[in-house]
Design a protein around this motif. Sequence first.
Motif, short mmCIF file in Angstrom:
data_model
loop_
_atom_site.label_atom_id
_atom_site.label_comp_id
_atom_site.label_asym_id
_atom_site.label_seq_id
_atom_site.Cartn_x
_atom_site.Cartn_y
_atom_site.Cartn_z
N LEU A 81 0.70 -1.63 -0.33
CA LEU A 81 0.01 -0.15 -0.01
C LEU A 81 1.33 1.84 -0.43
O LEU A 81 0.55 2.31 -0.33
CB LEU A 81 -0.70 -0.03 1.26
N HIS A 82 2.15 1.15 0.33
CA HIS A 82 2.78 2.40 0.12
C HIS A 82 4.04 2.47 -0.70
O HIS A 82 5.08 2.82 -0.70
CB HIS A 82 3.64 2.56 1.97
N THR A 83 4.26 1.71 -2.31
CA THR A 83 5.31 1.56 -2.68
C THR A 83 4.97 2.42 -4.33
O THR A 83 5.72 3.25 -4.77
CB THR A 83 5.23 -0.10 -3.60
N ASP A 84 3.57 2.69 -3.90
CA ASP A 84 3.52 4.14 -5.22
C ASP A 84 4.23 5.19 -4.48
O ASP A 84 3.50 5.95 -3.80
CB ASP A 84 2.01 3.65 -5.45
N GLU A 85 4.69 5.82 -5.14
CA GLU A 85 5.36 7.72 -4.95
C GLU A 85 5.23 8.04 -5.65
O GLU A 85 5.04 9.36 -5.38
CB GLU A 85 6.88 7.12 -5.42
N THR A 86 4.31 8.45 -6.35
CA THR A 86 3.35 9.50 -6.75
C THR A 86 1.68 9.54 -6.82
O THR A 86 1.48 10.74 -6.36
CB THR A 86 3.09 8.69 -8.78
N ASP A 87 1.47 8.87 -6.46
CA ASP A 87 -0.08 9.06 -5.85
C ASP A 87 -0.02 8.23 -4.51
O ASP A 87 0.12 7.51 -3.82
CB ASP A 87 -1.38 7.82 -6.55
N THR A 88 -1.41 8.92 -4.00
CA THR A 88 -1.49 8.40 -2.42
C THR A 88 -2.56 7.62 -2.44
O THR A 88 -4.09 7.53 -3.17
CB THR A 88 -1.49 9.57 -1.42
N LEU A 89 -2.57 6.11 -1.68
CA LEU A 89 -3.16 5.34 -1.91
C LEU A 89 -4.09 5.56 0.23
O LEU A 89 -3.34 5.44 1.12
CB LEU A 89 -2.71 4.33 -1.78
#
Length: 529
Positions: free
Chosen positions: A85-93
């Motif tokens: 859940l925290h691997t995306d650096e562009t968008d917030t999950l």
Amino acid sequence: MKATKEQRSLFGEILDWMLAPLLLLWPMSVVLTWLVAQGIANKPFDRQLGEMARVLSQQVTVQDAGGGTLPSASFALPASAAELLHTDETDTLYYQVLGLDGQYLSGDRTLPMPNDEERAAPGVVRYRDDEINREPVRIAYVRIGLPGSAAGAAPAGVEPPIVQVAETLGKRSRLATEIIKGVMLPQFVILPLAVLLVWLALARGIAPLNELQQRIRRRESHDLSPIDERDAPEEVSPLVRAINALLARLDRSIGAQKHFLADAAHQLKTPLAGLRTQAELAQREIDAGERDPQALKKSLQQIARSSQRAARMVNQLLAMARAEDASQALQRQPVNLARLAAEAVHDFVPRALEKRIDLGYEGPDTAYTARRGAAGLSVSGQPVLLRELIRNLVDNALQYTPEGGTVTVRAVDDPFGQVVVVQVEDSGPGIPAGERDKVFQPFYRSLGTNVDGSGLGLAIVREIAQQHGAEITLEDANLRHRPGLSDQGGVAFGPGARFTVRFPVQLPAEAATGDGAVTDGNMGESHPT
């Protein structure tokens, strides 16, 4: 001052109609491409977001408490899932896990609840657009089924457990922008190229018209030969045929004018030569000292006759030119033919008396027509030309009728034939059947008549009749077969000639009595002289 109408360009007109839709469709294409790009960009990210929601839903455990009580739900997030859940650096999950009746189990409390009117079956992932902290997000959510219930549905009035995963739209917008750039940038190159190709294609397509224009411009003024249609495009063939028809009519008109002028010059040569000869003869007699009044009187009489013939021919040439003038034919108004006929008879009475010819008029009483209008004898025409037609017919009849003969002018209404008839008949020598078409040609005169004339009177009559849509016929009068008209006073009458002109009848509402009025209102139906 009336503004002049701007001349239109065929090239510019076609170019406008081709480029205007193209420039109008281009912004619509940008909008449609943007919408399609949004759909294309959402699909892969929606699948990824739905997969996350499905993985999280598998971490929810529902236990049946038994004894008729509601089951309980619990959620345990593995470390591997938390890292996902925290691997995306562009968008917030964001994620949220709720138990029965909205009991908070884990995740972000700010995620709004779905307001579906029709709930999906348990285990089915759904998507919606929403906002978190005034930031647009895409949310995937799935409801979890309860054990021991039909199809995993929750009891009535009880909210089943639900898992929601939300994501901001940064990657989606960037992908949609990349798609737009990939589609629209080539169009910025293709559109000017398309305009250039359309321009060149139109210029090449209109080139045959320019060539046709140059061929016409290079022609001499006397070259009236037809234009070759095979060298013109198929689309302008009707225009070329119309131009060829105009050239043919112009060629015939110019040829007729040249022939007419040659005949007129030849006909005028005779009276003018006679006039000059008699004048020179009288001058020589005076110079020689001869004072014979009779010889001088004879020369003056010849001069008068020659000048009279020349003046009459000039007047007839002017009348012929006026009859052929199209602008004269367009100036039409209601004209009463009975009045014109009666007026012509009245004007020729002195000449008929001089030749001892019985000149009469048969038709409506002119006093009656003045009171009632005689709409049935009115036609739409040019008054001056119609008066010239009737006067030429009467003049021709008086010229060829011998002394003691008869000339009758009639004006008759034919309601059944829808025509008004003007008829002039005489007891002269008549016209052979083989020459009845020729007498209407300019300068044609029958042989053996021994009558002075130019041969223009009947040509003028035919020209005026054609301009008014009238039909003219010529036949024998056969007056000798009527009682009391055969061989009077030793004069042998011929078969005579009857000229009949049938004019199309005019509508009664258009009839008028103002034009062509007869100066002598006392003339009756028949006035022999």
